[in-house]
Enzyme design. Structure first.
Site, PDB file in Angstrom:
ATOM      1  CG  ASP A  55      -1.713   1.190   1.470  1.00  0.00           C
ATOM      2  OD1 ASP A  55      -2.367   1.636   0.509  1.00  0.00           O
ATOM      3  OD2 ASP A  55      -1.695   1.732   2.589  1.00  0.00           O
ATOM      4  CG  ASP A  57      -2.322   7.504   0.775  1.00  0.00           C
ATOM      5  OD1 ASP A  57      -1.406   8.330   0.621  1.00  0.00           O
ATOM      6  OD2 ASP A  57      -3.329   7.459   0.036  1.00  0.00           O
TER       7      ASP A  57
END
EC number: 3.1.3.91
Length: 319
Positions: A55, A57
């Protein structure tokens, strides 16, 4: 040749108790024996069988900075651009305050969250339409946050490049911001691929996001086209490290062969006590308020150490 369960690293089987980064208080595991088993499989398999799925963020970026400064999301970087219409930020803030609590709610089932995420992304796309926009503004804002990557991120990406390990950055955020931050931080190496929501334009005006929509709970390797260059690169790499900060991130490797060995690392920061059980049930390793890349770097160092021993062995035997 398939993995032989009886094989062990040249220097003997690795034990968790001998790996300091994995014995610290903030490093939690539901099943330490399983973590140890997977690590040994990774080490035996070597870098040529590895891939990373991460991922962006609050996974590649920090969940908090040492000075207490806020770290914007990839959409937050876009929202900070000065040329956006006056009501744009107010409307997107409304959406954030409505849907973000749902996204991180520890009590709502994921199946129920999905519909809300689709609503959020659809409404965001509708707002991001019908006005001109200069993408260089994203670069200007992103340049202020290259320091917000987790400690030792540069070294981690350098390790991955040196070892030739394909790295997929999977983001339900704004891909334009993700690419800008990674590029300006000098970690967007040739082995790194970003799959995310990218802006699209029509007749010089913004026209929402390119399809397919990627939200927190549908981002996984099944969206990689089987004819794509990246799919060709990774489909035989069955040793996978998955990294994320939300429960949905744990499924980012869905779609890979069932025989794959997957290590799921979860960065937990929000609602620690309330979320702990779900994270422990979902991830192999849960890192509580850890703003570094030390654990994934440790795994790579173990793999590389064995790889070097393997390369040296033929030389020694020929002497």
């Amino acid at each position: 040749m398939g993995f032989d369960e009886k094989r062990e690293p040249t220097g003997g089987r690795l034990r968790l108790q001998d790996i300091p980064a994995l014995t610290q208080d903030h490093c939690r595991m539901r099943d330490p024996a399983e973590v140890e088993r997977i690590i040994n499989e990774f080490v035996i398999g070597g870098p040529e069988r590895m891939q990373i799925v991460s991922d962006f963020d609050y996974t590649i970026t920090k969940q908090r900075t040492e000075d207490g400064g806020a770290v914007p999301s990839s959409f937050g970087i876009f929202n900070a651009c000065q040329s956006l219409p006056e009501n744009f930020k107010a409307e997107t803030d409304k959406l954030y305050h409505k849907y973000r609590p749902i996204e991180i709610d520890p009590h709502m089932p994921i199946a129920e969250k999905v519909q809300y995420m689709i609503e959020w992304w659809t409404k965001s796309g509708e707002l991001t339409s019908g006005f001109p926009f200069d993408q260089s503004e994203i670069d200007q804002i992103a340049s202020k946050y290259t320091h917000a990557l987790r400690d030792r991120t540069h070294e981690f990406f350098a390790d991955l490049q040196r070892l030739g390990i394909p790295t997929l950055v999977f983001s339900a955020g704004l891909g334009n911001s993700v690419v800008s931050v990674l590029r300006q931080a000098n970690v967007l190496h040739p082995n790194v691929k970003v799959v995310s929501n990218f802006l699209q334009f029509r007749d010089g005006l913004l026209d929402g996001f390119q399809q397919p929509m990627i939200h927190t709970f549908n981002k996984n390797e099944t969206v990689l086209n089987e004819t794509s260059e990246y799919y060709d690169l990774v489909h035989t790499r069955d040793h996978i490290i998955v990294m994320g900060d939300s429960i949905g991130d744990a499924d980012m490797a869905s779609g890979v062969p069932a025989s794959s060995h997957i290590m799921k690392i979860g960065f937990l920061f929000d609602h620690v006590e309330a979320n702990m059980k779900k994270y422990m049930d979902t991830f192999d390793i849960v890192l509580v308020d850890d703003q570094t890349m030390d654990v994934p770097r440790t795994l790579l160092s173990l793999i590389e150490k064995q790889h070097k021993l393997n390369l040296e062995a033929p030389k020694q035997s020929s002497l």
